[in-house]
Design a protein around this motif. Structure first.
Motif, PDB file in Angstrom:
ATOM      1  N   VAL A 169      -1.075   2.647 -10.115  1.00  0.00           N
ATOM      2  CA  VAL A 169      -2.255   1.787 -10.238  1.00  0.00           C
ATOM      3  C   VAL A 169      -3.540   2.610 -10.297  1.00  0.00           C
ATOM      4  N   MET A 170      -3.402   3.933 -10.466  1.00  0.00           N
ATOM      5  CA  MET A 170      -4.576   4.801 -10.526  1.00  0.00           C
ATOM      6  C   MET A 170      -5.140   4.942 -11.932  1.00  0.00           C
ATOM      7  N   ASN A 171      -4.417   4.479 -12.942  1.00  0.00           N
ATOM      8  CA  ASN A 171      -4.887   4.648 -14.315  1.00  0.00           C
ATOM      9  C   ASN A 171      -6.083   3.743 -14.567  1.00  0.00           C
ATOM     10  N   MET A 172      -7.219   4.337 -14.815  1.00  0.00           N
ATOM     11  CA  MET A 172      -8.435   3.570 -15.039  1.00  0.00           C
ATOM     12  C   MET A 172      -8.556   3.182 -16.507  1.00  0.00           C
ATOM     13  N   LYS A 173      -9.168   2.033 -16.764  1.00  0.00           N
ATOM     14  CA  LYS A 173      -9.333   1.561 -18.138  1.00  0.00           C
ATOM     15  C   LYS A 173     -10.594   2.117 -18.788  1.00  0.00           C
ATOM     16  N   ASP A 174     -11.480   2.685 -17.985  1.00  0.00           N
ATOM     17  CA  ASP A 174     -12.668   3.315 -18.545  1.00  0.00           C
ATOM     18  C   ASP A 174     -13.022   4.522 -17.680  1.00  0.00           C
ATOM     19  N   GLY A 175     -13.903   5.362 -18.180  1.00  0.00           N
ATOM     20  CA  GLY A 175     -14.277   6.554 -17.427  1.00  0.00           C
ATOM     21  C   GLY A 175     -13.255   7.666 -17.591  1.00  0.00           C
ATOM     22  N   TYR A 176     -13.449   8.742 -16.844  1.00  0.00           N
ATOM     23  CA  TYR A 176     -12.562   9.888 -16.931  1.00  0.00           C
ATOM     24  C   TYR A 176     -11.282   9.650 -16.134  1.00  0.00           C
ATOM     25  N   PHE A 235      12.669 -11.986  15.841  1.00  0.00           N
ATOM     26  CA  PHE A 235      11.708 -13.079  15.685  1.00  0.00           C
ATOM     27  C   PHE A 235      10.291 -12.520  15.540  1.00  0.00           C
ATOM     28  N   SER A 236       9.980 -11.485  16.321  1.00  0.00           N
ATOM     29  CA  SER A 236       8.625 -10.919  16.291  1.00  0.00           C
ATOM     30  C   SER A 236       8.332 -10.226  14.967  1.00  0.00           C
ATOM     31  N   THR A 237       9.275  -9.396  14.496  1.00  0.00           N
ATOM     32  CA  THR A 237       9.001  -8.598  13.300  1.00  0.00           C
ATOM     33  C   THR A 237       9.121  -9.411  12.016  1.00  0.00           C
ATOM     34  N   THR A 238      10.015 -10.401  12.007  1.00  0.00           N
ATOM     35  CA  THR A 238      10.232 -11.183  10.787  1.00  0.00           C
ATOM     36  C   THR A 238       9.388 -12.447  10.771  1.00  0.00           C
ATOM     37  N   ASP A 239       9.606 -13.321  11.751  1.00  0.00           N
ATOM     38  CA  ASP A 239       8.953 -14.630  11.731  1.00  0.00           C
ATOM     39  C   ASP A 239       7.476 -14.563  12.098  1.00  0.00           C
ATOM     40  N   MET A 240       7.122 -13.644  12.973  1.00  0.00           N
ATOM     41  CA  MET A 240       5.729 -13.563  13.402  1.00  0.00           C
ATOM     42  C   MET A 240       4.941 -12.530  12.581  1.00  0.00           C
ATOM     43  N   LEU A 241       5.399 -11.291  12.570  1.00  0.00           N
ATOM     44  CA  LEU A 241       4.646 -10.232  11.905  1.00  0.00           C
ATOM     45  C   LEU A 241       4.865 -10.186  10.397  1.00  0.00           C
ATOM     46  N   ASN A 242       6.004 -10.690   9.933  1.00  0.00           N
ATOM     47  CA  ASN A 242       6.321 -10.600   8.500  1.00  0.00           C
ATOM     48  C   ASN A 242       6.151  -9.153   8.033  1.00  0.00           C
ATOM     49  N   ALA A 243       6.719  -8.223   8.811  1.00  0.00           N
ATOM     50  CA  ALA A 243       6.420  -6.800   8.656  1.00  0.00           C
ATOM     51  C   ALA A 243       6.828  -6.229   7.305  1.00  0.00           C
ATOM     52  N   GLY A 244       7.818  -6.817   6.658  1.00  0.00           N
ATOM     53  CA  GLY A 244       8.280  -6.265   5.391  1.00  0.00           C
ATOM     54  C   GLY A 244       7.437  -6.625   4.192  1.00  0.00           C
ATOM     55  N   ASN A 245       6.464  -7.514   4.375  1.00  0.00           N
ATOM     56  CA  ASN A 245       5.650  -7.975   3.248  1.00  0.00           C
ATOM     57  C   ASN A 245       4.195  -7.532   3.353  1.00  0.00           C
ATOM     58  N   ARG A 246       3.936  -6.491   4.123  1.00  0.00           N
ATOM     59  CA  ARG A 246       2.542  -6.129   4.370  1.00  0.00           C
ATOM     60  C   ARG A 246       2.280  -4.668   4.008  1.00  0.00           C
ATOM     61  N   GLY A 247       1.058  -4.392   3.625  1.00  0.00           N
ATOM     62  CA  GLY A 247       0.678  -3.040   3.253  1.00  0.00           C
ATOM     63  C   GLY A 247       0.771  -2.799   1.760  1.00  0.00           C
ATOM     64  N   CYS A 248       0.105  -1.751   1.303  1.00  0.00           N
ATOM     65  CA  CYS A 248       0.027  -1.465  -0.135  1.00  0.00           C
ATOM     66  C   CYS A 248       1.397  -1.329  -0.776  1.00  0.00           C
ATOM     67  N   ASN A 249       2.291  -0.570  -0.126  1.00  0.00           N
ATOM     68  CA  ASN A 249       3.567  -0.270  -0.762  1.00  0.00           C
ATOM     69  C   ASN A 249       4.580  -1.399  -0.662  1.00  0.00           C
ATOM     70  N   ALA A 250       4.213  -2.499  -0.002  1.00  0.00           N
ATOM     71  CA  ALA A 250       5.075  -3.675  -0.040  1.00  0.00           C
ATOM     72  C   ALA A 250       5.082  -4.272  -1.443  1.00  0.00           C
ATOM     73  N   CYS A 251       3.969  -4.122  -2.153  1.00  0.00           N
ATOM     74  CA  CYS A 251       3.865  -4.635  -3.519  1.00  0.00           C
ATOM     75  C   CYS A 251       3.881  -3.516  -4.552  1.00  0.00           C
ATOM     76  N   HIS A 252       3.181  -2.426  -4.239  1.00  0.00           N
ATOM     77  CA  HIS A 252       3.075  -1.307  -5.174  1.00  0.00           C
ATOM     78  C   HIS A 252       3.995  -0.190  -4.685  1.00  0.00           C
ATOM     79  N   GLU A 253       5.106  -0.012  -5.355  1.00  0.00           N
ATOM     80  CA  GLU A 253       6.062   0.997  -4.917  1.00  0.00           C
ATOM     81  C   GLU A 253       5.433   2.379  -4.884  1.00  0.00           C
ATOM     82  N   ASP A 254       4.542   2.643  -5.825  1.00  0.00           N
ATOM     83  CA  ASP A 254       3.883   3.948  -5.917  1.00  0.00           C
ATOM     84  C   ASP A 254       2.447   3.707  -6.364  1.00  0.00           C
TER      85      ASP A 254
END
Length: 529
Positions: free
Chosen positions: A97-104, A74-93
């Protein structure tokens, strides 16, 4: 009677005020977060009702609560929603997302070990937001996410990336990044529980296994077999950083050529010696060569980061070159070094002279081959036991001098400014979510290292399977004969789990002075029946 009525009325008014304040706060937080795209009813020409919904998101929906690498409670799923948080929850790597559209191009152009980049790889350099570091990302990332339709459609909000802690005294609160906090014993609401047996016993008595609300399965007496070594890094796994790479054609208004920076005709000069002179690569190749292996780690390699390689090299000792120049000039106590690309070993001030008078080399070969442009051709200055910033690629000059103040190694160990420093660090070669089975051995591998010119030589590698309550210590001297403190130590950990569940296996390392990593490095392992 009137007094009692007055008190009752006052209490009622206070209660209403508190409820109103809570409601207002909730509405404010709801209002500042991106709102989910609602399903709208629309009537077609034939009178039928159709559903108009948002396009499916590439990211997981934040409202689809999950425990992720934690046990499903209950704490980790319903309260903390631990699996849906942090950068790598959405961005696997985060590399993607480091490729810039301008600059070097980003200065980091290659990472090995088949490891996905995480927040920990980015944060140290980008926290500096000054010369030689990356820009502060706070405003950039907040604006990018809150202005993203994809993030909104995934019901993303503040808690997708952040967490709350209350370390310190009552009334002290910290808005922190989830990626800095998710593996802390404090996760779930007891900020000072780490090492506090009384609090852990209380939490355990309330039904939270092992004394932590995060619900991790624990093993205080793991069946393990650990082997230590000092193996070299596969060449393909060596990380590559080019401060100014081949795409740069102009720098600070002046023409710039990476080919010229790497030219085999370039020389290296020594000043601050009795007979200053320059040396060609051919002259250096004719001198006595020293073969050695060093752990080369980026100065801003994050906690558990993969920007470290154990590289076999050969070259000429700087001490030998100083002898060829008649020795150091009188009074010399400091030094700096500059590459043909303009990089300087430490621009704010000079370094202590021993940085390059002791255990330092002009490296001419990696892995028995001439340096590539990415390695720092034609010659690279290396200082064993020091962070990557002291290793000057495309070396142009080593300049000894006399200075009233200069930067010393211990100063780096004691400071986290402008960027965090991890003079003792380590990594797992596996990603979080390793799957194992009860009764069957699983092999977990990785490496640890220290900048032993900043702190001490490594003495032991340490593992915990119960949230850091107990540690299994493996002494390096017991396994590694002829231990070389300038190299990393690799480990192979065979663990036979006795109970199913999700574990945090924690890695720590200790130097000869008892100094440890600032924080253990965690690997999540899922043990199935």
């Amino acid at each position: 009677m009137k007094a009692q009525e007055s008190k009752g009325t006052s209490r009622l008014l206070v209660a209403i005020a508190v409820m109103a304040a809570v409601a207002a706060l909730a509405l404010a937080l709801w209002g500042c977060a991106p709102q989910a795209t609602t399903t709208m009813a629309a009537t077609g020409g034939d009178g039928e009702t159709t559903e108009e919904t948002a396009a499916s998101s590439m990211y997981p929906d934040f409202t689809d609560r999950t425990s992720g690498n934690f046990n499903d409670t209950f704490s980790t799923t319903d309260m903390l929603n631990a699996g849906n948080r942090g950068c790598n929850a959405c961005h696997e790597d985060l590399w993607d997302v480091m490729n810039m559209k301008d600059g070097y191009n980003h200065i980091l152009t290659h990472v090995g070990y088949d490891k996905a980049l995480t927040y920990q790889d980015c944060e140290p350099c980008h926290r500096g937001h000054t010369a030689l570091t990356g820009p502060y990302l706070g405003d950039l990332i907040h604006a990018a996410h809150y202005g993203s339709k994809v993030f909104q459609e995934a019901n993303g909000n503040c808690w997708s990336c952040h967490a709350m802690n209350s370390a310190g005294n009552q009334g002290d609160y910290q808005l922190v990044l989830w990626d800095d906090f998710y593996d802390e014993p404090a996760l779930g609401g007891y900020p000072n529980i780490d090492g506090n047996e009384a609090e852990q016993a209380w939490v355990d008595s309330r039904g939270f296994f092992g004394g932590f609300i995060n619900g991790m399965t624990q093993d205080a007496a793991p069946s393990i077999d650990v082997t230590l070594d000092q193996s070299i890094t596969d060449h393909d796994d060596v990380f590559i950083v080019n401060n100014w790479g081949p795409e740069v054609t102009e720098k600070n208004g002046e023409p710039f050529s990476f080919d010229a920076v790497c030219s085999e005709e370039n020389t290296v000069s020594l000043t601050g010696v009795k007979n200053p002179r320059s040396f060609t690569k051919a002259e250096l190749e004719a001198m006595p060569q020293t073969e050695f292996t060093m752990a080369l780690a980026c100065a801003t390699n994050g906690r558990g980061g993969s920007l470290v390689s154990n590289i076999p090299m050969s070259g000429v000792s700087v001490a030998y070159l100083i002898e060829q120049c008649g020795g150091l000039a009188d009074g010399v106590n400091a030094v700096n070094a500059t590459g043909y690309d303009g990089w300087q070993a430490f621009p704010p001030m000079n370094l202590e002279a021993s940085t390059y008078t002791e255990d330092a080399y002009i490296a001419l070969k990696y892995y028995g081959e001439d340096l590539s442009q990415d390695d720092g051709a034609p010659m690279t200055l290396v200082s064993l036991g020091n962070p990557g910033a002291r290793q000057v690629k495309h070396i142009k000059s080593i300049d000894f001098t006399q200075d009233e103040t200069f930067f010393e190694g211990p100063m780096m160990a004691e400071s986290d400014e402008p960027s965090p420093s991890y003079p003792i660090n380590g990594m797992w070669f596996q990603e979080d979510g390793v799957t194992a089975k009860v009764g069957e051995p699983v092999t977990l591998t990785g490496a640890v290292y220290s900048w032993n010119r900043v702190v001490g030589d490594l003495a032991s590698v340490n593992f915990s399977f119960d949230m850091g309550k107990t540690w299994q210590d493996v002494k390096i001297a017991d396994q590694v004969t002829d231990f070389d403190p300038f190299q990393w130590v690799t480990y192979s950990l065979d663990w036979t789990p006795s109970k199913a569940g999700k574990y945090q296996v924690k890695l720590q390392a200790t130097d000869a002075n008892g100094v440890q990593m600032k924080k253990p490095v965690t690997l999540f392992v899922n043990v199935e029946e």
